[in-house]
Design an enzyme around this catalytic site. Structure first.
Site, PDB file in Angstrom:
ATOM      1  N   ILE A  13      39.049  32.356  55.894  1.00 47.29           N
ATOM      2  CA  ILE A  13      40.102  31.717  55.339  1.00 47.29           C
ATOM      3  C   ILE A  13      40.161  30.280  56.384  1.00 47.29           C
ATOM      4  CG2 ILE A  13      42.867  31.656  54.827  1.00 47.29           C
ATOM      5  CD1 ILE A  13      40.946  33.161  53.059  1.00 47.29           C
ATOM      6  N   HIS A  50      36.129  38.141  42.703  1.00 44.42           N
ATOM      7  CA  HIS A  50      36.856  38.775  41.639  1.00 44.42           C
ATOM      8  C   HIS A  50      37.314  37.880  40.477  1.00 44.42           C
ATOM      9  CE1 HIS A  50      37.255  42.497  43.668  1.00 44.42           C
ATOM     10  NE2 HIS A  50      37.695  41.915  44.730  1.00 44.42           N
ATOM     11  N   LYS A 251      41.971  48.641  44.525  1.00 46.32           N
ATOM     12  CA  LYS A 251      41.030  48.533  43.677  1.00 46.32           C
ATOM     13  C   LYS A 251      39.834  49.744  43.542  1.00 46.32           C
ATOM     14  CE  LYS A 251      40.957  43.428  43.626  1.00 46.32           C
ATOM     15  NZ  LYS A 251      41.482  43.360  44.743  1.00 46.32           N
ATOM     16  N   GLU A 336      44.666  39.917  52.032  1.00 50.51           N
ATOM     17  CA  GLU A 336      44.027  40.910  51.524  1.00 50.51           C
ATOM     18  C   GLU A 336      43.168  40.650  50.246  1.00 50.51           C
ATOM     19  OE1 GLU A 336      46.023  44.354  49.932  1.00 50.51           O
ATOM     20  OE2 GLU A 336      47.710  43.178  49.913  1.00 50.51           O
ATOM     21  N   SER A 337      42.412  41.608  49.816  1.00 51.71           N
ATOM     22  CA  SER A 337      41.858  41.361  48.688  1.00 51.71           C
ATOM     23  C   SER A 337      42.790  40.534  47.526  1.00 51.71           C
ATOM     24  CB  SER A 337      41.201  42.531  47.997  1.00 51.71           C
ATOM     25  OG  SER A 337      40.082  42.253  47.001  1.00 51.71           O
TER      26      SER A 337
HETATM   27  C1  FAD Z   1      37.644  47.136  52.752  1.00 56.66           C
HETATM   28  C2  FAD Z   1      37.827  45.540  52.302  1.00 56.66           C
HETATM   29  C3  FAD Z   1      37.140  45.039  51.162  1.00 56.66           C
HETATM   30  C4  FAD Z   1      37.480  43.876  50.618  1.00 56.66           C
HETATM   31  N1  FAD Z   1      36.945  43.344  49.358  1.00 56.66           N
HETATM   32  C5  FAD Z   1      37.060  42.151  48.754  1.00 56.66           C
HETATM   33  C6  FAD Z   1      36.233  41.663  47.991  1.00 56.66           C
HETATM   34  O1  FAD Z   1      35.373  42.435  47.148  1.00 56.66           O
HETATM   35  N2  FAD Z   1      36.673  40.494  47.333  1.00 56.66           N
HETATM   36  C7  FAD Z   1      37.588  39.617  48.108  1.00 56.66           C
HETATM   37  O2  FAD Z   1      37.919  38.482  47.292  1.00 56.66           O
HETATM   38  N3  FAD Z   1      38.339  40.039  49.099  1.00 56.66           N
HETATM   39  C8  FAD Z   1      37.927  41.092  49.540  1.00 56.66           C
HETATM   40  N4  FAD Z   1      38.493  41.756  50.708  1.00 56.66           N
HETATM   41  C9  FAD Z   1      39.407  40.799  51.329  1.00 56.66           C
HETATM   42  C10 FAD Z   1      38.646  39.666  52.295  1.00 56.66           C
HETATM   43  O3  FAD Z   1      37.717  40.416  53.126  1.00 56.66           O
HETATM   44  C11 FAD Z   1      39.802  38.924  53.037  1.00 56.66           C
HETATM   45  O4  FAD Z   1      40.649  38.501  52.384  1.00 56.66           O
HETATM   46  C12 FAD Z   1      39.217  37.897  53.847  1.00 56.66           C
HETATM   47  O5  FAD Z   1      37.986  38.292  54.871  1.00 56.66           O
HETATM   48  C13 FAD Z   1      40.286  37.653  54.882  1.00 56.66           C
HETATM   49  O6  FAD Z   1      39.556  36.616  55.623  1.00 56.66           O
HETATM   50  P1  FAD Z   1      40.612  35.988  56.889  1.00 56.66           P
HETATM   51  O7  FAD Z   1      39.802  34.854  57.565  1.00 56.66           O
HETATM   52  O8  FAD Z   1      41.951  35.814  56.668  1.00 56.66           O
HETATM   53  O9  FAD Z   1      40.773  37.220  57.913  1.00 56.66           O
HETATM   54  P2  FAD Z   1      39.422  37.927  59.109  1.00 56.66           P
HETATM   55  O10 FAD Z   1      38.155  37.663  58.476  1.00 56.66           O
HETATM   56  O11 FAD Z   1      39.935  39.129  59.377  1.00 56.66           O
HETATM   57  O12 FAD Z   1      39.356  36.623  60.358  1.00 56.66           O
HETATM   58  C14 FAD Z   1      40.478  36.583  61.198  1.00 56.66           C
HETATM   59  C15 FAD Z   1      40.067  36.045  62.533  1.00 56.66           C
HETATM   60  O13 FAD Z   1      41.078  35.621  63.418  1.00 56.66           O
HETATM   61  C16 FAD Z   1      40.632  36.170  64.657  1.00 56.66           C
HETATM   62  N5  FAD Z   1      41.726  36.410  65.666  1.00 56.66           N
HETATM   63  C17 FAD Z   1      42.533  37.288  65.572  1.00 56.66           C
HETATM   64  N6  FAD Z   1      43.600  37.294  66.418  1.00 56.66           N
HETATM   65  C18 FAD Z   1      43.112  36.214  67.124  1.00 56.66           C
HETATM   66  C19 FAD Z   1      43.684  35.764  68.531  1.00 56.66           C
HETATM   67  N7  FAD Z   1      44.811  36.280  69.110  1.00 56.66           N
HETATM   68  N8  FAD Z   1      43.181  34.572  68.948  1.00 56.66           N
HETATM   69  C20 FAD Z   1      41.739  34.110  68.164  1.00 56.66           C
HETATM   70  N9  FAD Z   1      41.431  34.488  67.109  1.00 56.66           N
HETATM   71  C21 FAD Z   1      42.060  35.690  66.735  1.00 56.66           C
HETATM   72  C22 FAD Z   1      39.776  37.603  64.447  1.00 56.66           C
HETATM   73  O14 FAD Z   1      38.850  37.837  65.522  1.00 56.66           O
HETATM   74  C23 FAD Z   1      38.942  37.026  63.144  1.00 56.66           C
HETATM   75  O15 FAD Z   1      37.791  36.448  63.188  1.00 56.66           O
HETATM   76  C24 FAD Z   1      38.305  42.958  51.219  1.00 56.66           C
HETATM   77  C25 FAD Z   1      38.775  43.111  52.442  1.00 56.66           C
HETATM   78  C26 FAD Z   1      38.357  44.605  53.001  1.00 56.66           C
HETATM   79  C27 FAD Z   1      38.976  44.847  54.556  1.00 56.66           C
END
Ligand code: FAD
Length: 480
Positions: A13, A50, A251, A336-337
C-alpha cells in the site's frame, strides 16, 4: 531534509502510494522500520487478485477491489511483475452451500464483477479435473488472477525510487508531533524526518501511528494466516484458484498455483494479540491439509518445501479505513484482504484525498511508469541467453541450482532499486533460495556476493537485518 509527503510503511500500500505520488513534482519519503521493503502482510499472503465478489456492495473494499483488479494486469505489465488471470472457483459441498454461492454471485454482480456464473460439480471438475468428488456446486469468476505479492511491492517501490522517491529503512516511527507547518517524525535515534503531510500505511501498527497524532478512532487486531508451500512438481495439480465458501473469519482455505509454478494452500484464520507473532503451528498446518484435501484430494504431503504465516490487519469498522481525520494526515488502515488486489486503486483514492486536503499536485513530465522485468534473463531462449553470457559471463554461472538463478541476475538485483541488503532480500528479488533445498546450496555464495556489493565483512551479512547474522567466523582461511 524536509519532505512534502512522508509515507509510513513500505508494504504494497505504501509502495503504490509512493509510486502514484512520484508522478507529481513532490519530495516524497517512504519510511520503513525493517531492513527491507514488503516485510509485513505484503510478503505473506495468498497472492490472489480477487475478482471482487466477496465485499459488501457500497463498501470501500468492494469499490477498490473491483477497480484494483481491473488495473492490475496493466500495472503488473508496467512494473515487469508476473501476473496470470487464472480464474477463481468457489466450491460448495452440499445444498446449504448453494445459497451462499448465490449471495456471492449477487454481490459480485452489484459490485460490477464481470462474467460470474454458478456451475455444477461435474462442470467444475471438467475445468479442474483434480477437484474432489464431493464438490457439488461452484461459483466461477474468470477475472480472478494471481500475482507475486512481494515482487509487486518491490517493483512498485523500485519504480517510485527511480522516479525520485527516497526510501528510509530501519527507521521505526516512535512519535510524531506537529511543529508549525511540519510533522516531526521521530524514531528516537538520530535526526527526525520532517514532512508537511503524513500518510499512515503501517499495517498492523496503523492504529498506533494514528494515535501519535490523536487521530485514532479504530483498533487493529492481527489475524494470523498459516500456509504450506509445495514444490513445483505439484504446481500443475490445479490451474484456477480453488476457494471454499467464506465464513465470518474470511475467505477460508484455498488451493492455488502460484505465478512461479508452486502449489500454495492456506490460510488459517486466528485472531491473536501479539502483532509480531508470525509463527506457524502444528494444529494450524494440519487444518490447512485437511481442508485442502477435501477440495483437491491427493496433494502429496512429501512435496511441502516450506511453511509461513502472515498477519491480516483486521479493523473494527468492517471496511478499509482510508480517511483524512486532521489536516495533512491520512490513515490507510485496516487494509486486510482484498488489500493486495486493491493496492493500485487505493493509491489513486489517497491522491484524491490529498487533493481535497489542499495538496498542490503538478504532474512531472518525466515520470516513467516502466520498470525492467526482474526476470528478463530467465525468460530468454537458449540462443538469447548464450548471447548475453558471451558479453557478461556472470550470467553463465549458476548460483541457485533449484531455481536456476545466475550470478549475473543476483549482481543486477544488488544494484537495482530498492537494493537488497540481506540474504532474504536477494531471495525475494531473484528466487535464489526459493526452491526445493531452500538455500542450502546457494546461501554461502549469496552471502559472498552481498558482502562484496555492500563492502562489508562476510560475517556481517544478515538473513533479514538486525542481529540475524548467519556466519560467526571462518572455518578455513583464505577466500570463500
Ligand atoms: C494471510 C493473508 C492472506 C491474504 N491474502 C490476500 C489475497 O489473496 N489477496 C489480497 O488482495 N489481499 C490479501 N491479503 C491482504 C494483503 O496482504 C494486505 O491487504 C496488504 O499486504 C496490506 O499491505 P500494507 O502495505 O497495508 O501492510 P504491510 O504489508 O503489513 O506493510 C506495513 C509496513 O509498515 C511497516 N511499519 C509498521 N510499523 C512501523 C513503524 N512504526 N515505523 C515504520 N514502519 C512501520 C511494517 O514493517 C510493514 O512493512 C492477505 C493478508 C494476509 C495476512
Amino acid at each position: 531534509m524536509k519532505y512534502d509527503v512522508a509515507i509510513i510503511g513500505a508494504g504494497v500500500i505504501g509502495g503504490f502510494i509512493a509510486r502514484e505520488l512520484s508522478r507529481y513534482d513532490l519530495k516524497v519519503c517512504l519510511i520503513e522500520r525493517e531492513n527491507d521493503v514488503g516485510m509485513g502482510a505484503s510478503r505473506a499472503n495468498s497472492a490472489i487478485v480477487h475478482a471482487g465478489f466477496d465485499a459488501e456492495p457500497g463498501t470501500l473494499k468492494a469499490l477498490l477491489n473491483v477497480k484494483g483488479s481491473e488495473m492490475m494486469e496493466q500495472v503488473a505489465g508496467e512494473l515487469g511483475v508476473p501476473y496470470r488471470r487464472n480464474t477463481s472457483i468457489v466450491v460448495g459441498f452440499c445444498d446449504e452451500d448453494l445459497p451462499k454461492l448465490q449471495t456471492l454471485l449477487d454481490r459480485g454482480n452489484k459490485n460490477g464483477v464481470r462474467d460470474l456464473k454458478i456451475i455444477s460439480g461435474d462442470e467444475a471438475r471438467a475445468l479442474e479435473p483434480k477437484l474432489g468428488p464431493t464438490v457439488k456446486y461452484a461459483l466461477l469468476a474468470p477475472t480472478g488472477a494471481i500475482v507475486c505479492p512481494y515482487e509487486l511491492t518491490i517493483a512498485a517501490i523500485g519504480n517510485a525510487m527511480d522516479n525520485g522517491v527516497t526510501l528510509v529503512r530501519n527507521f521505526e516511527v516512535k512519535s510524531i508531533r506537529k511543529e508549525g507547518n511540519f510533522y516531526q517524525i521521530s524514531s528516537g535515534v538520530g535526526d527526525d524526518i520532517e514532512a508537511a503531510r503524513v500518510i499512515n500505511c503501517a499495517g498492523v501498527y496503523s492504529d498506533k501511528i494514528a494515535s501519535f497524532v490523536g487521530a485514532c478512532d479504530f483498533t487493529i487486531t492481527p489475524r494470523r494466516g498459516e500456509y504450506l508451500l509445495l514444490d513445483k512438481e505439484c504446481g500443475n495439480m490445479v490451474s484456477a484458484t480453488i476457494f471454499r465458501t467464506p465464513t465470518a473469519m474470511g475467505k477460508g482455505i484455498l488451493v492455488t498455483r502460484t505465478v512461479d509454478g508452486n502449489l500454495l494452500m492456506g490460510p488459517t484464520a486466528e485472531n491473536i494479540t501479539d502483532k509480531e507473532d508470525t509463527s506457524t503451528t502444528d494444529a494450524g498446518l494440519a487444518s490447512v491439509r485437511t481442508m485442502a484435501e477435501e477440495m483437491v484430494p491427493g496433494i502429496p504431503g512429501r512435496c511441502v518445501i516450506t511453511s509461513f504465516c502472515g498477519l491480516r490487519s483486521v479493523g473494527d469498522k468492517g471496511d478499509f479505513i482510508i480517511n483524512n481525520p486532521i489536516p495533512g494526515f491520512v490513515n490507510v488502515a485496516a487494509i486486510e484482504s482484498p488489500g493486495l488486489s486493491s493496492s493500485p486503486a487505493i493509491a489513486e483514492y489517497v491522491v484524491e484525498l490529498l487533493k481535497k486536503d489542499g495538496a498542490v499536485l503538478n504532474a512531472r513530465p518525466d515520470f516513467n511508469p516502466i520498470r525492467r522485468p526482474a526476470h528478463w534473463f530467465r525468460h530468454m531462449s537458449l540462443a538469447e541467453k548464450n548471447k548475453v553470457i558471451a558479453e557478461k559471463p556472470a550470467y553463465g554461472r549458476i548460483i541457485c541450482r533449484c531455481e536456476s538463478v545466475t550470478e549475473g541476475e543476483i549482481k543486477e538485483a544488488l544494484v537495482t532499486n530498492p537494493r537488497p541488503m540481506d540474504v532474504d532480500g536477494v531471495k525475494r528479488r531473484t528466487r535464489s533460495g526459493m526452491g526445493r533445498c531452500q538455500g542450502g546450496f546457494c546461501q554461502p555464495n549469496v552471502i559472498g556476493l552481498l558482502a562484496q556489493e555492500l563492502g562489508i565483512p562476510f560475517e556481517d551479512v544478515t538473513k533479514c537485518g538486525g542481529d540475524s547474522k548467519l556466519m560467526f567466523g571462518r572455518t578455513r582461511g583464505g577466500k570463500m
